[in-house]
Scaffold this motif. Structure first.
Motif, PDB file in Angstrom:
ATOM      1  N   LYS A   1     -28.560 -38.280  -2.839  1.00 21.33           N
ATOM      2  CA  LYS A   1     -29.341 -39.141  -1.620  1.00 21.33           C
ATOM      3  C   LYS A   1     -28.657 -39.295  -0.642  1.00 21.33           C
ATOM      4  CE  LYS A   1     -32.684 -41.114  -4.813  1.00 21.33           C
ATOM      5  NZ  LYS A   1     -33.272 -42.425  -5.475  1.00 21.33           N
ATOM      6  N   SER A   2     -27.194 -38.976  -0.623  1.00 22.75           N
ATOM      7  CA  SER A   2     -26.275 -39.331   0.644  1.00 22.75           C
ATOM      8  C   SER A   2     -25.802 -38.047   1.170  1.00 22.75           C
ATOM      9  CB  SER A   2     -25.345 -40.185   0.330  1.00 22.75           C
ATOM     10  OG  SER A   2     -24.505 -39.749  -0.814  1.00 22.75           O
ATOM     11  N   GLY A   3     -26.506 -36.744   0.628  1.00 23.39           N
ATOM     12  CA  GLY A   3     -25.893 -35.551   1.113  1.00 23.39           C
ATOM     13  C   GLY A   3     -24.607 -35.008   0.365  1.00 23.39           C
ATOM     14  N   ASN A   4     -24.150 -35.417  -0.313  1.00 22.00           N
ATOM     15  CA  ASN A   4     -23.021 -34.972  -1.158  1.00 22.00           C
ATOM     16  C   ASN A   4     -23.576 -33.857  -2.305  1.00 22.00           C
ATOM     17  OD1 ASN A   4     -20.569 -34.078  -2.541  1.00 22.00           O
ATOM     18  ND2 ASN A   4     -19.922 -36.322  -2.328  1.00 22.00           N
TER      19      ASN A   4
ATOM     20  N   PRO B   1     -24.792 -49.626   3.877  1.00 16.29           N
ATOM     21  CA  PRO B   1     -26.117 -49.556   4.143  1.00 16.29           C
ATOM     22  C   PRO B   1     -26.501 -47.949   4.367  1.00 16.29           C
ATOM     23  CG  PRO B   1     -25.088 -50.620   5.859  1.00 16.29           C
ATOM     24  CD  PRO B   1     -24.103 -50.222   4.862  1.00 16.29           C
ATOM     25  N   TYR B   2     -27.266 -47.348   3.561  1.00 13.87           N
ATOM     26  CA  TYR B   2     -27.534 -46.013   3.843  1.00 13.87           C
ATOM     27  C   TYR B   2     -29.242 -45.978   4.628  1.00 13.87           C
ATOM     28  CZ  TYR B   2     -24.007 -43.187   1.845  1.00 13.87           C
ATOM     29  OH  TYR B   2     -22.795 -42.377   1.607  1.00 13.87           O
TER      30      TYR B   2
ATOM     31  N   MET C   1     -21.889 -42.636  11.014  1.00 17.21           N
ATOM     32  CA  MET C   1     -22.657 -44.034  11.194  1.00 17.21           C
ATOM     33  C   MET C   1     -23.454 -44.210  12.469  1.00 17.21           C
ATOM     34  SD  MET C   1     -20.817 -46.832   9.181  1.00 17.21           S
ATOM     35  CE  MET C   1     -22.097 -48.116   8.911  1.00 17.21           C
ATOM     36  N   ILE C   2     -24.535 -44.771  12.233  1.00 18.72           N
ATOM     37  CA  ILE C   2     -25.347 -45.165  13.480  1.00 18.72           C
ATOM     38  C   ILE C   2     -25.234 -46.742  13.625  1.00 18.72           C
ATOM     39  CG2 ILE C   2     -27.715 -45.099  14.527  1.00 18.72           C
ATOM     40  CD1 ILE C   2     -26.738 -42.351  14.104  1.00 18.72           C
TER      41      ILE C   2
ATOM     42  N   PRO D   1     -30.592 -56.266  13.842  1.00 11.22           N
ATOM     43  CA  PRO D   1     -30.012 -54.871  14.168  1.00 11.22           C
ATOM     44  C   PRO D   1     -28.811 -54.664  12.770  1.00 11.22           C
ATOM     45  CG  PRO D   1     -29.909 -55.826  15.947  1.00 11.22           C
ATOM     46  CD  PRO D   1     -30.137 -56.909  15.273  1.00 11.22           C
ATOM     47  N   ILE D   2     -28.636 -53.481  12.220  1.00  9.57           N
ATOM     48  CA  ILE D   2     -27.747 -53.122  11.087  1.00  9.57           C
ATOM     49  C   ILE D   2     -27.244 -51.707  11.459  1.00  9.57           C
ATOM     50  CG2 ILE D   2     -29.555 -52.772   9.430  1.00  9.57           C
ATOM     51  CD1 ILE D   2     -27.731 -53.733   7.226  1.00  9.57           C
ATOM     52  N   SER D   3     -26.012 -51.499  11.299  1.00  7.16           N
ATOM     53  CA  SER D   3     -25.366 -50.163  11.314  1.00  7.16           C
ATOM     54  C   SER D   3     -25.402 -49.592  10.029  1.00  7.16           C
ATOM     55  CB  SER D   3     -24.053 -50.399  11.575  1.00  7.16           C
ATOM     56  OG  SER D   3     -23.648 -51.114  12.964  1.00  7.16           O
TER      57      SER D   3
END
Lengths: 292, 165
Positions: A95-98, B50-51, B91-92, B144-146
């Protein structure tokens, strides 16, 4: 504040040690010897590990919490033949691209229990890694193991169909999509198939330039999910030359649906785009084109 | 109740300078650093990564459009005979800006490989053209969250044939 990460790692090592001491009389024994201490061939025993460390622990926390992997490892330290622990380990990576780590663990799950995980790996290749060739090969193996089974709400031919579609083999995509619909309806006209089955068959015919067939399948899809953005969008593409006003209307519907958060309603859309899935950008571009 | 606990948890965010952020980011997600730029709007959270999927924020373009745009960009950079997956993770920040880009590379069998360095730079160049990242928010106040996101390019004969997620 910045010592939190190293501290957490120490905690994890400690947890492994504690779990090990509970389970193993001697920490110096090899893993094989340890496995022999417990009856890892006994399904009830393996299930008890899954319940204790996965269902009651790992599943209660975020995938990306480092303890999640630790709970999976706790099962595997006792019984290295628990396929679902490998599959569960693969999830956060996929899910995280690894994909390197994710597929390594998923391959191990398939190696131990192909009956249970071959179709799941095929699905992951189809939707997550977009490995169409790999997905088709795995689904073919899965069909031999479990003919006519479904995975992630769809038949194997559905995913084979979208894999062929993704690889540009439209004829084979059509064959698989028709099989998928037949599996669901059993040729009974009173039974309808999933709206995404009709959507993708419509897209296959659109790619094959068989416009008359295309329209009917998009309409069947919209009969069940009238605001499905993709069905409205691709139907608009079919109609853009002969029925401009209707096409624009369909695009407006698609736009409104996306703005309202409507989608193809597939469980994994949060994690990965489905093939031919659209965004507001494509709809606005098409509207601009039709308005000029 | 669950949301309240989550919000309280998130509020223990790490406000630190660029160098301190880099130290944390080096360990936060895997890959080789290709751009270590960090902004003041990047907020890090101890014990929580956080993803993108927690906030339903993928890049707002379809995969087909992204594939086309990537290939149009690469065309101007010459041909490379490359195959496999080239994945960028980053990261955004709270204002939708991309921070701290890392990359990892595997072949079509999901095994480690090394892409041509210029090809990696070219694709990273395309990645940097993506300026419309969604801003993630949480809670009733839409704070807002990164978050961490990724783009994996599936490459065949030097062309992008697909994109994840």
């Amino acid at each position: 504040m910045y010592h939190i990460f190293p501290l957490k790692l120490k905690m994890e090592k400690l947890l492994i040690l504690v779990l090990s001491l509970i389970f193993f009389p001697s920490f110096s024994q090899t893993q094989v010897e340890q496995s022999q201490t417990f009856d890892c061939n006994n399904k009830a025993f393996r299930d008890s590990l899954v319940s204790k460390y996965l269902e009651k622990k790992a599943h209660q926390i975020d995938y990306n919490n480092p303890k999640y992997q630790l709970y999976c490892d706790s099962v595997l330290m006792v019984c290295p033949n628990v396929a679902c622990a490998y599959q569960q380990k693969s999830i956060p990576y996929m899910k995280s691209g690894n994909f390197e780590k994710g597929m390594k663990f998923l391959n191990k799950a398939v190696e131990i229990d192909p009956e249970k995980y071959m179709d799941y790996r095929a699905f992951m290749k189809c939707i997550f890694t977009k490995d169409h060739k790999g997905a088709i090969e795995d689904f073919e193996k899965a069909e031999k193991i479990n003919p006519n089974k479904f995975v992630m709400d769809h038949s194997y031919p559905f995913f084979k169909g979208i894999s062929y579609l993704g690889s540009g083999n439209f004829k084979k995509a059509e064959i698989e999509m028709l099989k998928d619909i037949e599996l669901q309806t059993k040729n009974d006209t009173s039974i309808t198939a999933h709206f995404n089955s009709y959507l993708y068959l419509g897209i296959v015919y659109l790619e094959m330039q068989e416009i008359s067939k295309t329209e009917s399948f998009f309409l069947k899809s919209l009969d069940q999910h009238e605001s499905l953005p993709e069905a409205n969008y691709y139907l608009a593409i079919c109609l853009q030359k002969k029925e401009n006003a209707r096409a624009k209307n369909l695009l407006e519907k698609a736009k409104k649906a996306i703005q309202n958060g409507q989608s193809m309603n597939e469980d994994n859309l949060l994690y990965a785009n489905y093939p031919y899935q659209i965004s507001l950008f494509e709809i606005n571009q098409k509207l601009l084109e039709l308005n000029n | 109740m669950k949301w309240t606990a989550f919000i309280v948890f998130l509020h223990i965010a790490t406000f630190c300078n660029a160098q301190e952020k880099i130290i944390i980011l080096e360990k936060l997600y895997e890959g080789k650093i290709i751009d270590s730029n960090v902004t003041s709007k990047l907020i890090l959270y101890p014990n929580y990564i956080p993803y993108y999927y927690s906030f339903d924020v993928k890049y707002p373009l379809s995969s087909q459009t992204m594939v086309k745009n990537a290939n149009d960009f690469l065309k101007r950079k010459g041909h490379f005979n490359e195959n496999g997956y080239l994945t960028f993770k980053f990261m955004i920040d709270n204002e939708g800006q991309m921070n701290f880009v890392k990359y990892s590379q595997i072949n079509q069998n999901y095994e480690p490989k090394v892409f041509d360095n210029d090809f990696v730079k070219n694709l990273c160049g395309f990645l940097k053209t993506l300026k419309n990242w969604e801003k993630a928010q949480y809670g009733k106040n839409k704070t807002p969250i990164s978050y961490v996101s990724y783009i994996s390019f599936k490459i065949e004969d030097g062309k992008v044939i697909n994109i994840s997620p």
